[in-house]
Scaffold this motif. Structure first.
Motif, PDB file in Angstrom:
ATOM      1  N   GLY A 112      46.317  39.933  38.773  1.00  0.00           N
ATOM      2  CA  GLY A 112      46.605  41.127  39.563  1.00  0.00           C
ATOM      3  C   GLY A 112      45.457  42.121  39.541  1.00  0.00           C
ATOM      4  N   PHE A 113      44.915  42.371  38.351  1.00  0.00           N
ATOM      5  CA  PHE A 113      43.806  43.327  38.213  1.00  0.00           C
ATOM      6  C   PHE A 113      42.569  42.822  38.937  1.00  0.00           C
ATOM      7  N   SER A 114      42.224  41.558  38.745  1.00  0.00           N
ATOM      8  CA  SER A 114      41.005  41.030  39.362  1.00  0.00           C
ATOM      9  C   SER A 114      41.140  40.934  40.879  1.00  0.00           C
ATOM     10  N   GLU A 115      42.358  40.712  41.366  1.00  0.00           N
ATOM     11  CA  GLU A 115      42.572  40.685  42.817  1.00  0.00           C
ATOM     12  C   GLU A 115      42.194  42.023  43.425  1.00  0.00           C
ATOM     13  N   LEU A 124      36.235  39.133  35.507  1.00  0.00           N
ATOM     14  CA  LEU A 124      36.812  39.562  36.783  1.00  0.00           C
ATOM     15  C   LEU A 124      36.474  38.575  37.902  1.00  0.00           C
ATOM     16  N   ALA A 125      35.249  38.078  37.899  1.00  0.00           N
ATOM     17  CA  ALA A 125      34.839  37.129  38.937  1.00  0.00           C
ATOM     18  C   ALA A 125      35.614  35.821  38.829  1.00  0.00           C
ATOM     19  N   ILE A 126      35.801  35.348  37.617  1.00  0.00           N
ATOM     20  CA  ILE A 126      36.501  34.073  37.410  1.00  0.00           C
ATOM     21  C   ILE A 126      37.982  34.210  37.753  1.00  0.00           C
ATOM     22  N   THR A 127      38.613  35.248  37.235  1.00  0.00           N
ATOM     23  CA  THR A 127      40.040  35.419  37.514  1.00  0.00           C
ATOM     24  C   THR A 127      40.285  35.801  38.970  1.00  0.00           C
ATOM     25  N   GLY A 128      39.281  36.394  39.618  1.00  0.00           N
ATOM     26  CA  GLY A 128      39.394  36.745  41.029  1.00  0.00           C
ATOM     27  C   GLY A 128      38.991  35.606  41.948  1.00  0.00           C
ATOM     28  N   GLU A 129      38.693  34.446  41.362  1.00  0.00           N
ATOM     29  CA  GLU A 129      38.330  33.237  42.105  1.00  0.00           C
ATOM     30  C   GLU A 129      37.165  33.468  43.066  1.00  0.00           C
ATOM     31  N   MET A 130      36.169  34.194  42.573  1.00  0.00           N
ATOM     32  CA  MET A 130      34.977  34.439  43.373  1.00  0.00           C
ATOM     33  C   MET A 130      34.088  33.189  43.335  1.00  0.00           C
ATOM     34  N   VAL A 144      38.301  42.449  43.257  1.00  0.00           N
ATOM     35  CA  VAL A 144      37.613  41.638  44.268  1.00  0.00           C
ATOM     36  C   VAL A 144      37.807  42.247  45.653  1.00  0.00           C
ATOM     37  N   ARG A 145      39.015  42.683  45.948  1.00  0.00           N
ATOM     38  CA  ARG A 145      39.313  43.251  47.266  1.00  0.00           C
ATOM     39  C   ARG A 145      38.529  44.546  47.482  1.00  0.00           C
ATOM     40  N   ILE A 146      38.438  45.375  46.457  1.00  0.00           N
ATOM     41  CA  ILE A 146      37.791  46.681  46.601  1.00  0.00           C
ATOM     42  C   ILE A 146      36.261  46.591  46.470  1.00  0.00           C
ATOM     43  N   PHE A 147      35.777  45.862  45.467  1.00  0.00           N
ATOM     44  CA  PHE A 147      34.351  45.900  45.150  1.00  0.00           C
ATOM     45  C   PHE A 147      33.581  44.624  45.507  1.00  0.00           C
TER      46      PHE A 147
END
Length: 194
Positions: A42-45, A78-84, A48-51
Motif C-alpha cells: 500500500g505504501f509503495s503503491e 519502495l521500488a521492489i514492493t512498488g513493482e518498478m 510509485v504513483r506520486i513520485f
C-alpha cells in the motif's frame, strides 16, 4: 606485520562485512515481506504513483549527499514492493547516487575547508577513512561505492583532500554494481518472503 598483510586483512574484513550486509538485507526484506507485505504494498503503491523514478533519483541524490538522510536501501525497498522496472530503477538510483556523491565531493572540495565545523566533521571521519585512502588511493572510492564504507563521507573526504574529480567519478561508477546487487538480493528476499 607487513603492510601488504595488513591491507589484505582489512580488505578481507571489508569483503566479509559486505557479504554479511547483503545477507542481512535479504533476511530483513524476507521478514518484512512475510509479516508486513500488505502494508508495504500500500505504501509503495502511493510512492510509485506520486513520485515514480524521479522520486528514486532525487531520493538517492539526498541520500548520498547528506549523511544520515535516508538509507539508499529504503528507496530500493519502495521500488521492489512498488513493482518498478528493475533496469529503470537501477539506472535512476545509480545516477542519483553518483550525482549525490558528486555534490558531496564538491562540498568537500570547496565548502568544508572554509568552515571550522566542516573541518571538524571531516576530522571525525578522517581517522576511519584516511587509512583506506592511504592504502588504496582511488580504490578507496571504489570500496566505498561497493561496501558498507559510507560513500557520502568518502566523497566529502576525497574532495577535501583534492582527489581529481575524474578519479572520484570513475570509482563512483561502481555504485551501479552495488545498486544492482542489493536490488536483486532484496528482490529475492521479497519474492521468497511472500
Amino acid at each position: 606485520m607487513s603492510k601488504e598483510k595488513e591491507a589484505s586483512i582489512n580488505l578481507k574484513s571489508l569483503i566479509f562485512q559486505t557479504i554479511l550486509s547483503i545477507v542481512i538485507v535479504l533476511v530483513i526484506v524476507f521478514g518484512l515481506a512475510f509479516f508486513f507485505r500488505k502494508e508495504l504494498l500500500g505504501f509503495s503503491e502511493h510512492f510509485v504513483r506520486i513520485f515514480g523514478y524521479w522520486g528514486l533519483f532525487v531520493g538517492m541524490i539526498f541520500s548520498d549527499s547528506l549523511p544520515a538522510f535516508v538509507p539508499p536501501d529504503a528507496f530500493l525497498m519502495l521500488a521492489i514492493t512498488g513493482e518498478m522496472d528493475p533496469l529503470k530503477t537501477i539506472l535512476s538510483m545509480s545516477f542519483g547516487s553518483i550525482l549525490g556523491g558528486s555534490l558531496a565531493y564538491l562540498v568537500g572540495l570547496y565548502l568544508i575547508p572554509k568552515f571550522h565545523l566542516g573541518r571538524q566533521m571531516v576530522l571525525h571521519y578522517e581517522d576511519k577513512l584516511l587509512p583506506y585512502i592511504r592504502k588504496y588511493g582511488f580504490g578507496a572510492v571504489v570500496l566505498s561505492a561497493l561496501t558498507p564504507i559510507p560513500y557520502s563521507w568518502m566523497a566529502y573526504t576525497v574532495g577535501t583532500f583534492k582527489m581529481r574529480y575524474s578519479l572520484f567519478l570513475l570509482g563512483s561508477l561502481f555504485r551501479f554494481v552495488r545498486v544492482t546487487i542489493y536490488f536483486y538480493a532484496m528482490y529475492l528476499g521479497w519474492i521468497t518472503g511472500g
